[in-house]
Design an enzyme around this catalytic site. Sequence first.
Site, PDB file in Angstrom:
ATOM      1  N   HIS A 194       0.827  -1.207   0.000  1.00  0.00           N
ATOM      2  CA  HIS A 194       0.000   0.000   0.000  1.00  0.00           C
ATOM      3  C   HIS A 194       0.857   1.251   0.000  1.00  0.00           C
ATOM      4  O   HIS A 194       0.491   2.276  -0.559  1.00  0.00           O
ATOM      5  CB  HIS A 194      -0.955  -0.012   1.193  1.00  0.00           C
ATOM      6  CG  HIS A 194      -2.066  -0.991   1.024  1.00  0.00           C
ATOM      7  ND1 HIS A 194      -2.154  -2.136   1.771  1.00  0.00           N
ATOM      8  CD2 HIS A 194      -3.089  -1.023   0.149  1.00  0.00           C
ATOM      9  CE1 HIS A 194      -3.219  -2.823   1.377  1.00  0.00           C
ATOM     10  NE2 HIS A 194      -3.797  -2.165   0.391  1.00  0.00           N
ATOM     11  N   CYS A 507      -9.174  -4.845 -10.288  1.00  0.00           N
ATOM     12  CA  CYS A 507      -8.702  -3.544  -9.824  1.00  0.00           C
ATOM     13  C   CYS A 507      -7.363  -3.616  -9.097  1.00  0.00           C
ATOM     14  O   CYS A 507      -6.897  -2.628  -8.556  1.00  0.00           O
ATOM     15  CB  CYS A 507      -9.754  -2.844  -8.971  1.00  0.00           C
ATOM     16  SG  CYS A 507     -10.087  -3.720  -7.450  1.00  0.00           S
TER      17      CYS A 507
END
Length: 582
Positions: A194, A507
């Site tokens: 992330h 995604c």
Amino acid sequence: MNDRRRVIKGTSISAGIALGQARVVIPGEVEIVEVTIAASRVKDEIAALDRAIARTVEELRALRVSAGKKIGGPVAKIFDAQFLIAEDQEFIKTVRDQIAAQRRNAAFVYHRLVQHTTAPLKQSQDVYMQRMVVDIEAVTEKVLSHLAGHDRSELTLAANTILIGKMFTPNDIVSYRERRAIGFLVSEGGPDSHMALIARSLLVPAVLAENVWQTIPNDCPIIVDGTAGEIIVHPTEKDWSEYQKRKKRLGPAIVTRIKQLTRIPPVTADGMEITVAANLTLPGPADDILAGQKIPVGLYRTEFLYMAHRGFPDEDVQFQYFDRIAARFADTTVVFRTFDLGYDKSISDRNWPQEDNPALGWRGIRAMLELDGYFKTQLRAILRASTRRNVKILLPMVTEVSEVERARKLIAQIKFALTRERVPFDPNIEVGIMVEVPAAAMIAETLATRVDFMSIGTNDLAQYALAADRANRKVAHLYNPYHPSVLQLISMTVTACKKHRRPVSICGEMAGDMLALPLFIGMDVDVLSMSPARIFDLCRAVKKIDSSVVRHLVGVVLSSGSVKEVLTTLEDFKRASEKRKP
Ligand code: PEP
Ligand code: MG
């Protein structure tokens, strides 16, 4: 400038070029930075110290209660010594006085005074003294960990700072970027972590390289080439001017290329149309251009709003934020993913437990269904922003049907309440789920009947299928979304969606990877959602693919036995299709 010129080869985390000064954030058990504070901030610093001590005492109290329950009263008494240390008023007064006298941050002063106190105790052979050191260090670690977040958010940065650390959390990237850091170098984390995703979405260059935080000195000039994954320490004048030129050329490139998108609609050689969408995290430099090109937002990672806000924003703040995005993308659609907090995306917040295994812990919908007050607030805000009929809701980390049912029930209750309050919203708002846990892929048939659409998060799907933390360099060789098991899970999900006529998107980062493109077209995936920087090249690549040919490719790839076999097949296919005229 050139006496100790050194080039470090690393891995690209986020493209782009930055020229600036190094600022090293030294890691320890907790990172301690020395910050000089203005006289006007002394009061705030002392208040932060008091809060950290109060939280430590609160934690020790909770530990004593649970130890008492689990092991019995006598063992729980171990914590009594730690209480005395944490609440030692004389010591706390000395820390407060020195913060004021020396104008330094609380963590730095506290840490220095503890070291001063424990140094003679550490020399002692006395068992009691040694035990005392262990207790003092346990308390210190707690107090400093509560102060650490506070310090990092207080650290002021000089212009053109490139931050270097062992690792940064996504939250650190957001907060340092707000203070205009222009680049990041890290020694831990992965290109799909992330931390990397947020750097990419903010278009800030970042490179991963071994031990950078130990080998690059503070304040030296450096150049970060995030595209090539290279770092130049003490660059020459020639390097400097060369990279300045490159930066100028590269700077507007992403934006200019997105502007040209209307000229290359993503249609395959045989006329099949693919929907290409953008993954967004926070408002960024490319948003208006994407909106102008009617590129839908396939994934809006709303948890970064929580991080930027350093907590759960209230309903109106969230509504204004979501409504602004929905208005900007009024000519297309926006998929808001509800807070996917936990794992590596949390802040020091009392709602978040410290977990031994956070990737397998309280994350995404698991947490939000329990924090249902906060979940309701976010869902209300999204629903209120749906009046243009262009908003969808996406639920992250689903593993069970019951989670979807509970979330949908909550949405139905909110709709009922909004109707009663005469607050407008889209009554037909679509609700979808992320498929990012193998369990969800394996029951995709059932889940498909409960949702309006599905979105496959290949970043996490690979992490959980392969039991390899996506942010852990040690297992980076095992983390690979091209593993046949991951591709099987993707295929199962797409097949289930097709059977139940539910749109399905990809995604994860893989959606923007040229190598995977023929596979996804062959599987008949409806939407590919990716970082904005990848959209242009992907649209161009679509034109070279014939959808009837790639259907056969899917069968070959799915029957492969290893990552190597998959990659060889896809690379051969890519080479062959590049030879074809567009
Ligand atoms: C994913 O897991 O693939 C995904 C898109 O979600 P995130 O990267 O935010 O975990
Ligand atoms: Mg995910």
